[in-house]
Motif scaffolding. Structure first.
Motif, PDB file in Angstrom:
ATOM      1  N   GLN A  76       0.900  -0.700   0.099  1.00 56.99           N
ATOM      2  CA  GLN A  76      -0.018  -0.083  -0.307  1.00 56.99           C
ATOM      3  C   GLN A  76       0.753   1.530   0.024  1.00 56.99           C
ATOM      4  OE1 GLN A  76      -2.054   0.407   3.573  1.00 56.99           O
ATOM      5  NE2 GLN A  76      -2.764   2.492   3.335  1.00 56.99           N
ATOM      6  N   PHE A  77       1.995   1.030   1.149  1.00 47.90           N
ATOM      7  CA  PHE A  77       2.414   2.314   1.117  1.00 47.90           C
ATOM      8  C   PHE A  77       2.987   3.040   0.303  1.00 47.90           C
ATOM      9  CE2 PHE A  77       1.743   2.137   5.399  1.00 47.90           C
ATOM     10  CZ  PHE A  77       1.346   2.938   5.748  1.00 47.90           C
ATOM     11  N   ALA A  78       3.953   2.065  -0.760  1.00 42.62           N
ATOM     12  CA  ALA A  78       4.905   1.826  -1.583  1.00 42.62           C
ATOM     13  C   ALA A  78       4.543   2.260  -2.947  1.00 42.62           C
ATOM     14  CB  ALA A  78       5.439  -0.013  -2.323  1.00 42.62           C
ATOM     15  N   ALA A  79       3.187   1.332  -3.346  1.00 42.93           N
ATOM     16  CA  ALA A  79       2.390   2.271  -4.347  1.00 42.93           C
ATOM     17  C   ALA A  79       1.958   3.325  -4.515  1.00 42.93           C
ATOM     18  CB  ALA A  79       0.656   1.189  -4.483  1.00 42.93           C
ATOM     19  N   ALA A  80       1.437   4.200  -2.584  1.00 40.53           N
ATOM     20  CA  ALA A  80       1.459   5.539  -2.948  1.00 40.53           C
ATOM     21  C   ALA A  80       3.008   6.907  -2.509  1.00 40.53           C
ATOM     22  CB  ALA A  80       0.785   6.062  -1.238  1.00 40.53           C
ATOM     23  N   LEU A  81       3.885   5.742  -2.614  1.00 47.39           N
ATOM     24  CA  LEU A  81       4.834   6.520  -2.891  1.00 47.39           C
ATOM     25  C   LEU A  81       5.287   6.061  -4.953  1.00 47.39           C
ATOM     26  CD1 LEU A  81       7.336   7.283  -2.087  1.00 47.39           C
ATOM     27  CD2 LEU A  81       9.241   5.459  -1.558  1.00 47.39           C
ATOM     28  N   LYS A  82       5.222   5.208  -5.268  1.00 49.00           N
ATOM     29  CA  LYS A  82       5.398   5.758  -6.402  1.00 49.00           C
ATOM     30  C   LYS A  82       4.358   6.023  -7.322  1.00 49.00           C
ATOM     31  CE  LYS A  82       5.176   2.788 -10.797  1.00 49.00           C
ATOM     32  NZ  LYS A  82       5.174   4.084 -11.753  1.00 49.00           N
ATOM     33  N   ALA A  83       3.192   6.636  -6.663  1.00 47.20           N
ATOM     34  CA  ALA A  83       2.460   7.855  -7.561  1.00 47.20           C
ATOM     35  C   ALA A  83       2.823   9.314  -7.128  1.00 47.20           C
ATOM     36  CB  ALA A  83       1.167   7.303  -7.022  1.00 47.20           C
ATOM     37  N   SER A  84       3.241   9.051  -5.863  1.00 52.03           N
ATOM     38  CA  SER A  84       3.992   9.943  -5.000  1.00 52.03           C
ATOM     39  C   SER A  84       5.183  11.114  -6.367  1.00 52.03           C
ATOM     40  CB  SER A  84       4.894  10.773  -4.008  1.00 52.03           C
ATOM     41  OG  SER A  84       4.914  11.978  -4.124  1.00 52.03           O
ATOM     42  N   ARG A  85       5.760   9.869  -6.223  1.00 54.62           N
ATOM     43  CA  ARG A  85       7.188   9.934  -7.516  1.00 54.62           C
ATOM     44  C   ARG A  85       6.650  10.441  -8.830  1.00 54.62           C
ATOM     45  NH1 ARG A  85      11.337   5.249  -5.057  1.00 54.62           N
ATOM     46  NH2 ARG A  85      12.496   6.634  -3.025  1.00 54.62           N
ATOM     47  N   ASP A  86       5.841  10.067  -9.632  1.00 52.60           N
ATOM     48  CA  ASP A  86       5.486   9.408 -10.709  1.00 52.60           C
ATOM     49  C   ASP A  86       5.132  11.307 -11.133  1.00 52.60           C
ATOM     50  OD1 ASP A  86       6.086   7.211 -11.185  1.00 52.60           O
ATOM     51  OD2 ASP A  86       3.788   6.331 -11.499  1.00 52.60           O
ATOM     52  N   GLU A  87       4.429  12.459 -10.229  1.00 56.84           N
ATOM     53  CA  GLU A  87       3.266  13.200 -10.246  1.00 56.84           C
ATOM     54  C   GLU A  87       5.276  14.423  -9.993  1.00 56.84           C
ATOM     55  OE1 GLU A  87       0.814  16.250 -10.021  1.00 56.84           O
ATOM     56  OE2 GLU A  87       0.276  13.761 -10.667  1.00 56.84           O
ATOM     57  N   THR A  88       5.855  14.083  -9.175  1.00 51.81           N
ATOM     58  CA  THR A  88       7.294  15.216  -8.664  1.00 51.81           C
ATOM     59  C   THR A  88       7.621  14.485 -10.063  1.00 51.81           C
ATOM     60  OG1 THR A  88       7.384  14.876  -6.180  1.00 51.81           O
ATOM     61  CG2 THR A  88       8.818  15.145  -7.578  1.00 51.81           C
ATOM     62  N   ASP A  89       8.312  14.101 -10.435  1.00 56.61           N
ATOM     63  CA  ASP A  89       9.189  13.407 -12.202  1.00 56.61           C
ATOM     64  C   ASP A  89       8.201  14.424 -12.974  1.00 56.61           C
ATOM     65  OD1 ASP A  89      11.143  11.944 -10.790  1.00 56.61           O
ATOM     66  OD2 ASP A  89       9.919  10.283 -11.568  1.00 56.61           O
ATOM     67  N   LYS A  90       6.312  14.280 -13.391  1.00 61.11           N
ATOM     68  CA  LYS A  90       5.876  14.926 -14.204  1.00 61.11           C
ATOM     69  C   LYS A  90       6.132  16.491 -13.875  1.00 61.11           C
ATOM     70  CE  LYS A  90       1.717  15.703 -14.491  1.00 61.11           C
ATOM     71  NZ  LYS A  90       0.249  15.669 -13.743  1.00 61.11           N
ATOM     72  N   ASN A  91       6.362  17.162 -12.572  1.00 61.84           N
ATOM     73  CA  ASN A  91       6.496  18.213 -12.475  1.00 61.84           C
ATOM     74  C   ASN A  91       7.618  18.758 -12.765  1.00 61.84           C
ATOM     75  OD1 ASN A  91       3.710  20.120 -10.588  1.00 61.84           O
ATOM     76  ND2 ASN A  91       3.708  17.388 -10.095  1.00 61.84           N
ATOM     77  N   ILE A  92       8.365  18.189 -12.369  1.00 62.85           N
ATOM     78  CA  ILE A  92       9.797  18.606 -12.412  1.00 62.85           C
ATOM     79  C   ILE A  92      10.514  18.574 -14.216  1.00 62.85           C
ATOM     80  CG2 ILE A  92      12.187  17.458 -12.450  1.00 62.85           C
ATOM     81  CD1 ILE A  92      11.444  16.522  -9.562  1.00 62.85           C
ATOM     82  N   ALA A  93       9.722  17.187 -14.746  1.00 65.75           N
ATOM     83  CA  ALA A  93       9.931  17.870 -16.443  1.00 65.75           C
ATOM     84  C   ALA A  93       9.348  18.818 -16.741  1.00 65.75           C
ATOM     85  CB  ALA A  93       9.297  16.636 -17.240  1.00 65.75           C
ATOM     86  N   GLU A  94       8.368  19.338 -16.692  1.00 72.20           N
ATOM     87  CA  GLU A  94       7.260  20.555 -17.011  1.00 72.20           C
ATOM     88  C   GLU A  94       8.384  21.690 -16.754  1.00 72.20           C
ATOM     89  OE1 GLU A  94       3.407  23.262 -16.265  1.00 72.20           O
ATOM     90  OE2 GLU A  94       3.702  20.856 -14.899  1.00 72.20           O
ATOM     91  N   LEU A  95       8.873  21.650 -15.447  1.00 73.55           N
ATOM     92  CA  LEU A  95       9.969  22.695 -14.998  1.00 73.55           C
ATOM     93  C   LEU A  95      10.973  23.250 -16.228  1.00 73.55           C
ATOM     94  CD1 LEU A  95       9.635  24.788 -12.947  1.00 73.55           C
ATOM     95  CD2 LEU A  95      11.576  23.038 -11.677  1.00 73.55           C
ATOM     96  N   GLU A  96      11.482  21.860 -16.429  1.00 74.45           N
ATOM     97  CA  GLU A  96      12.942  21.639 -17.383  1.00 74.45           C
ATOM     98  C   GLU A  96      12.541  22.141 -19.012  1.00 74.45           C
ATOM     99  OE1 GLU A  96      16.363  18.385 -18.831  1.00 74.45           O
ATOM    100  OE2 GLU A  96      14.775  17.721 -17.435  1.00 74.45           O
TER     101      GLU A  96
END
Length: 168
Positions: free
Chosen positions: A79-99
Motif C-alpha cells: 500500500q505504501f509502496a504504491a503511494a510512494l510510486k504515485a507521488s514520485r510519478d507526480e514529482t517527476d512529471k512536475n520536474i519535467a514540466e519545469l525543465e
C-alpha cells in the motif's frame, strides 16, 4: 477671394484637428498595447514561477509517503509502496514540466543549470536512500538510517527551494 481663403483655412484647421486626434489615438493605442504585452508577459512569467513553486512542493510532499514506507510493516508495504510510486510519478512529471518551461534559462545560465542539476541529483540521492532503508527488513531498520534517508529528502526539498528562488 476672401471667401475661398476662409474655406481653405477651415479645411486646414479640420485636417490639423484630425491629425492631432489621430496622433493622440495612436499614442493611446501604443501605450495600451505596450501595457497589454507587459501584462501578458507577466502572466506567463507568473505561470512559470508557479510551476517552480509546485515542483518544490511536490518534492517536499514526496517525503510523506517515503516516511510511511520506511516505517511500514511487511503487510503495509504494498500500500505504501504504491503511494510512494504515485507521488514520485507526480514529482517527476512536475520536474519535467519545469525543465521544459525553463529550458532556455537552464541552457544559457550556468547558475540555473547548476541549481536544476542539484535538484535532480539530490532528489535521486534521497530516493536511493529511502529505497535502501525500505528494502531492509523492518527489524534491521535503525533510527539513524531512517533519519539519514529523511535528511536526504529534506536536502532535495532544500535544493528545489534554491532553484525556485533563482527562478523567481
Amino acid at each position: 477671394m476672401s471667401r475661398l481663403r476662409i474655406q481653405q483655412l477651415q479645411w486646414i484647421g479640420a485636417v490639423a484637428v484630425i491629425m492631432v486626434c489621430l496622433m493622440m489615438a495612436g499614442s493611446t493605442i501604443a501605450f495600451t498595447l505596450s501595457d497589454y504585452i507587459s501584462y501578458k508577459r507577466g502572466v506567463t512569467e507568473f505561470s512559470r514561477f508557479h510551476a517552480a513553486l509546485h515542483a518544490a512542493a511536490m518534492i517536499s510532499r514526496e517525503r510523506g509517503p517515503a516516511n510511511s514506507l520506511m516505517g511500514a510493516s511487511q503487510d503495509e508495504r504494498p500500500q505504501f509502496a504504491a503511494a510512494l510510486k504515485a507521488s514520485r510519478d507526480e514529482t517527476d512529471k512536475n520536474i519535467a514540466e519545469l525543465e521544459t518551461l525553463f529550458r532556455m534559462e537552464i541552457d544559457q545560465s550556468p547558475e540555473m543549470r547548476s541549481a536544476f542539476m542539484a535538484v535532480k541529483a539530490q532528489l535521486e540521492s534521497g530516493r536511493q536512500a529511502v529505497d535502501a532503508v525500505a528494502a531492509m527488513p523492518r527489524s534491521e531498520r535503525s533510527g539513524a538510517k531512517i533519519a539519514e534517508a529523511i535528511q536526504a529528502m529534506f536536502r532535495a526539498a532544500d535544493r528545489a527551494q534554491d532553484y525556485r528562488d533563482i527562478a523567481g
